[in-house]
Design an enzyme around this catalytic site. Structure first.
Site, PDB file in Angstrom:
ATOM      1  N   ASP B 186       0.849  -1.197   0.000  1.00  0.00           N
ATOM      2  CA  ASP B 186       0.000   0.000   0.000  1.00  0.00           C
ATOM      3  C   ASP B 186       0.882   1.244   0.000  1.00  0.00           C
ATOM      4  O   ASP B 186       1.334   1.708   1.040  1.00  0.00           O
ATOM      5  CB  ASP B 186      -0.923  -0.014   1.217  1.00  0.00           C
ATOM      6  N   HIS B 191       0.722   7.982   3.786  1.00  0.00           N
ATOM      7  CA  HIS B 191       1.492   7.312   4.837  1.00  0.00           C
ATOM      8  C   HIS B 191       2.990   7.614   4.790  1.00  0.00           C
ATOM      9  O   HIS B 191       3.755   7.077   5.589  1.00  0.00           O
ATOM     10  CB  HIS B 191       1.267   5.806   4.744  1.00  0.00           C
ATOM     11  N   ILE B 206       0.316   9.560   8.306  1.00  0.00           N
ATOM     12  CA  ILE B 206      -0.250   8.655   9.313  1.00  0.00           C
ATOM     13  C   ILE B 206       0.104   7.211   8.982  1.00  0.00           C
ATOM     14  O   ILE B 206       0.394   6.877   7.841  1.00  0.00           O
ATOM     15  CB  ILE B 206      -1.787   8.804   9.429  1.00  0.00           C
ATOM     16  N   GLY B 209      -3.749   1.944   8.511  1.00  0.00           N
ATOM     17  CA  GLY B 209      -4.653   1.273   9.452  1.00  0.00           C
ATOM     18  C   GLY B 209      -4.316  -0.214   9.556  1.00  0.00           C
ATOM     19  O   GLY B 209      -4.315  -0.786  10.649  1.00  0.00           O
TER      20      GLY B 209
END
Lengths: 282, 282
Positions: B186, B191, B206, B209
Site C-alpha cells: 500500500d 502514509h 499517518i 490502518g
C-alpha cells in the site's frame, strides 16, 4: 592448504542481477535512511524523485557464480571475513534495471593467519551498456595462510590525519536493523540467529559489515555531498570490528579538496570501519 | 451521487497474487515483529521454522481488478477511508504461494455523510486448492451518502465489557514504520509524504490502518495464542482514529473461552481500533 593461488587472474563468466524500486527503497531502509531522506525511501512524494544510494552497488552487482569460489579453493565459508570494500561509481544507479557483471580474482595474499583474496567486479547496465560501477573487495579466510605467498597491501592505503575531524556524524542503528538489511540479500544467520552467532563466538548476532558501510556512506553523502548522489564517486574502507544492532555509529570526517578521509566508531569508541577514503565523482 | 447500489451482489473475476519468503518477512517487520519473533522474521534460524503472521492475509489476497471499483461507482479515492476489517483464517498461510481470490460486493449502506461499501473476499491456494482465508472489509466513502439506502450495521457488532481488561500489551511503532510497511504493497503517499498528508488534513503522514491492525494481531497471537499461528482463527475490528508513526499502541484484551475481545489505543488514550473480536481457529 586448499587455496589455489593460480586462481589469480581468473575471470568468471558474466552474470546478471535485476532490481526494482522496491529493492532500492528496502536497501535504503536497511542502511538507516528514513523519513528525512524520502528521495531514497519513497517513489511518490510530491516534488521528490526516487534516487538510489550509491552503495546499493554492492547489492546491484548480484553474486558471482559459484565457479569463482570453486576456482579459488575449498575452505569453510564460516572462516571467511569481509576485509575491505571499495565502491567506485561511474554513473548514477537506475531505480530499476538489469546489470551484467564480471568478477576477476586480482590477488591472493598470505597474511600468515589466513589468506586474503581480492576480487574486482565491473558492472554495466544491460539495457544501455553504460558502465555503472567498479567494486573491489577483499575476503580474509582464517586458517588458510602460511603458504609462502606475498603479504600484499591494502586496496587503498590511507593514513588518517592526527588532527581532530572536521565533522562527526552519529547515526543510531535499530535493534532490528540486521533483520531489515538481510532482506536485501545477505541472509547469513550470523546476522540474525542468536544460536548461530553464539557458535561463531559472538554474544549475539552482529550487524552486516556492509550495513555499517551503507550508514557510513549516507553520512558522507549527506554531509560532504549535500545529498547529491551525482557528486558521490568512490568510497573505500576496512572492516576491523563487529557492530551490534542498536549500536550508535559515529563517522569522523576529515575534509579534503577531492573528497574526504573517514573512520567509523561505535558509542564505546571502538573503530569498526577504518582507513576510509571518499572521493568526489570526476 | 455516483455510487451504484446495484453493484450489491456483483462478484469480480478471480485474480491471483504470488508471494515468497521475503514478502512474508518484510510484512512481519512492517508490523513490528523483530528479534524476539524470529519465526516470523527469519527463514534460517536454528530450530525455528518460518511462519506467516495470520494478518498477512490482507496482503496475500492481492488487489481486486479495477473492474470491481468501476462497478461500484465513481468517486474521489482520496475520500475513501478504511472502516472495518475482518480476517478469518482457514489454514495456516504458506511461506510462498500463489493465491486465487474472488471478491464480492455484499452491501452498500447510506451513512448520511457517506456511503459504506462492504466487500467479501475468499482466497484459495492455487496449487493445492486449499481454502486459505476469508476477508470482509468496509470502505467509507465520504460525501457519497444521502441516497436513501439502508444504514446497515457493523461487520461484527461487539460491546466491550465495562470491567478492566485482563491484559494490556504495549508495542512501540518506529518512526520509519510506515516506510517499511508500505513496501508490502500500500504505497498511498498519505502514509509517507508530508506534503500529501498536509493536503489531506493531517499534521504529518499517518500509519496505515492495516499496520496498526497487524501490531494488534501480533499482541493477540503472542499473548492469547502463545505464539501458535494454528490457534489464530478470526480477527475483526473498526478503525476509528489515525495513528502516527512513533506512537505507542496499547492493546487491551478481555479474554473469553472462545477467544477475546480487544481495543487498541495510543499513548494519549485515544482509541484507534475499536470493537475488536478475536476467535480461536475452530
Amino acid at each position: 592448504m586448499s587455496i589455489n593461488i593460480d586462481a589469480v587472474g581468473y575471470e568468471c563468466e558474466p552474470y546478471e542481477n535485476s532490481w526494482d524500486e522496491r529493492d532500492v527503497m528496502l536497501y535504503a531502509l536497511g542502511v538507516g535512511a528514513s523519513t528525512s531522506e524520502l528521495e531514497f525511501t519513497t517513489e511518490n512524494s510530491i516534488g521528490v524523485d526516487l534516487s538510489v544510494l550509491p552503495t546499493f552497488a554492492v547489492i546491484a552487482s548480484g553474486r558471482p557464480p559459484t565457479s569463482l569460489w570453486t576456482r579459488i579453493g575449498q575452505f569453510d565459508p564460516a572462516m571467511l571475513l569481509h576485509g575491505e570494500q571499495y565502491v567506485e561509481i561511474h554513473s548514477n544507479l537506475p531505480t530499476a534495471a538489469t546489470a551484467v557483471s564480471r568478477t576477476k580474482v586480482t590477488g591472493i595474499y598470505d597474511k600468515g593467519s589466513g589468506a586474503l583474496v581480492v576480487t574486482e567486479t565491473v558492472t554495466k547496465d544491460k539495457g544501455s551498456g553504460v558502465d555503472l560501477f567498479t567494486l573491489k573487495s577483499s575476503a580474509f579466510i582464517r586458517g588458510e595462510g602460511g603458504f609462502g605467498g606475498e603479504r600484499g597491501g591494502p586496496i587503498k592505503a590511507v593514513e588518517l590525519p592526527p588532527r581532530d575531524p572536521d565533522l562527526v556524524i552519529t547515526y543510531e542503528t535499530a535493534f532490528d536493523q540486521a533483520l531489515i538489511y538481510r532482506l536485501s540479500g545477505d541472509r547469513n544467520p550470523l546476522h540474525s540467529d542468536p544460536g548461530f552467532a553464539e557458535l561463531a563466538g559472538f554474544e549475539r548476532p552482529i550487524l552486516h559489515g556492509l550495513c555499517t558501510y551503507g550508514f557510513t556512506a549516507r553520512a558522507l553523502l549527506n554531509e560532504v555531498c549535500d545529498g547529491d548522489v551525482g557528486r558521490f564517486g568512490l568510497i573505500s574502507g576496512r572492516f576491523v570490528s563487529p557492530v551490534y544492532p542498536g549500536d550508535l555509529l559515529s563517522v569522523s570526517i576529515w575534509e579534503e579538496s577531492e573528497g574526504a578521509l573517514f573512520r567509523t566508531e561505535t558509542q564505546g569508541g571502538e573503530i569498526v570501519l577504518d582507513m576510509g577514503v571518499f572521493r568526489f565523482r570526476s
